[in-house]
Design a protein around this motif. Sequence first.
Motif, PDB file in Angstrom:
ATOM      1  N   LYS A  23      56.070 -14.822  -6.780  1.00 54.89           N
ATOM      2  CA  LYS A  23      55.396 -16.323  -7.315  1.00 54.89           C
ATOM      3  C   LYS A  23      54.296 -16.455  -6.090  1.00 54.89           C
ATOM      4  O   LYS A  23      53.008 -16.693  -6.710  1.00 54.89           O
ATOM      5  CB  LYS A  23      55.781 -17.851  -7.396  1.00 54.89           C
ATOM      6  CG  LYS A  23      57.515 -17.447  -7.782  1.00 54.89           C
ATOM      7  CD  LYS A  23      57.936 -18.889  -7.824  1.00 54.89           C
ATOM      8  CE  LYS A  23      59.517 -19.352  -9.018  1.00 54.89           C
ATOM      9  NZ  LYS A  23      59.684 -20.722  -8.799  1.00 54.89           N
ATOM     10  N   ALA A  50      52.478 -18.205 -16.215  1.00 56.84           N
ATOM     11  CA  ALA A  50      52.350 -19.220 -15.027  1.00 56.84           C
ATOM     12  C   ALA A  50      51.027 -19.881 -15.654  1.00 56.84           C
ATOM     13  O   ALA A  50      50.644 -19.917 -16.656  1.00 56.84           O
ATOM     14  CB  ALA A  50      51.473 -18.623 -14.105  1.00 56.84           C
ATOM     15  N   ARG A  73      50.672 -16.308  -7.825  1.00 52.66           N
ATOM     16  CA  ARG A  73      49.559 -17.392  -7.715  1.00 52.66           C
ATOM     17  C   ARG A  73      48.299 -16.875  -6.670  1.00 52.66           C
ATOM     18  O   ARG A  73      46.614 -17.350  -7.231  1.00 52.66           O
ATOM     19  CB  ARG A  73      49.683 -18.323  -6.381  1.00 52.66           C
ATOM     20  CG  ARG A  73      49.196 -19.575  -6.139  1.00 52.66           C
ATOM     21  CD  ARG A  73      48.675 -20.144  -6.994  1.00 52.66           C
ATOM     22  NE  ARG A  73      47.483 -21.322  -6.706  1.00 52.66           N
ATOM     23  CZ  ARG A  73      46.704 -22.348  -7.098  1.00 52.66           C
ATOM     24  NH1 ARG A  73      47.550 -22.228  -7.962  1.00 52.66           N
ATOM     25  NH2 ARG A  73      46.584 -22.948  -6.290  1.00 52.66           N
ATOM     26  N   THR A 101      54.961 -21.219 -12.309  1.00 50.79           N
ATOM     27  CA  THR A 101      55.427 -20.419 -12.802  1.00 50.79           C
ATOM     28  C   THR A 101      57.162 -20.028 -12.918  1.00 50.79           C
ATOM     29  O   THR A 101      58.026 -20.673 -11.689  1.00 50.79           O
ATOM     30  CB  THR A 101      54.177 -19.008 -11.836  1.00 50.79           C
ATOM     31  OG1 THR A 101      54.885 -17.740 -12.709  1.00 50.79           O
ATOM     32  CG2 THR A 101      55.395 -18.813 -10.609  1.00 50.79           C
TER      33      THR A 101
END
Length: 203
Positions: free
Chosen positions: A8, A84, A12, A75
């Motif tokens: 994650k 996402a 990001r 996400t």
Amino acid sequence: MSTLSDAKREIREVVENWAVWRDAGDWNRFATVWHDDGYMTATWFQGPAKEFIEVSRKGFESGVNILHLLGGFSTDVLGDRAIAQTKMTILQRGIVEGVEVDVSCVGRFYDFFERRDGEWRIVRRQPIYEKDFMIPVAPAEYVPLDAELLHRFPQGYRHLAYLQTRAGFEIKPGLPGLTGEAVEELYAQGTAWLGGSTSAWAH
């Protein structure tokens, strides 16, 4: 070993790099957020990421003023696949009916991610357009919009489409909004992607 939280975080970072590098005109690094078969959809462009990079570069160099702000992020990760969603605002400045204006379009980036050779990158980016508005840069100005042209486009991006049409772009109708068939189709494609579909367009 990579954990879910690592995935994650890495995803990001890719999303944030997309906005920073694209808006800064850092095209070499911008290319690294995409897989080789990456695909981009926008109001004014639909096609391979490699072509999107090139047309964005040309627009940047000719003075097209489009910026991106990012907000909340969520996400879903399943193995080497992820979807996402990132709250975003598209900001574009231009001339409409002889008046300098700013258009703000609020929505989400809906991204199909895949991890290949240990690297998370974007396979497909589809914005969701939720609402937008146009204001003159000089508050005392009045913008005499053509109502027929304005209402030709969906509510979620009609002011953005109006500006871009006046700038000479051909705008795609029927893109996903906050509700409706197009966004439900997109969600179905996202679910299928996480389930292992062979295509980011399958459902």
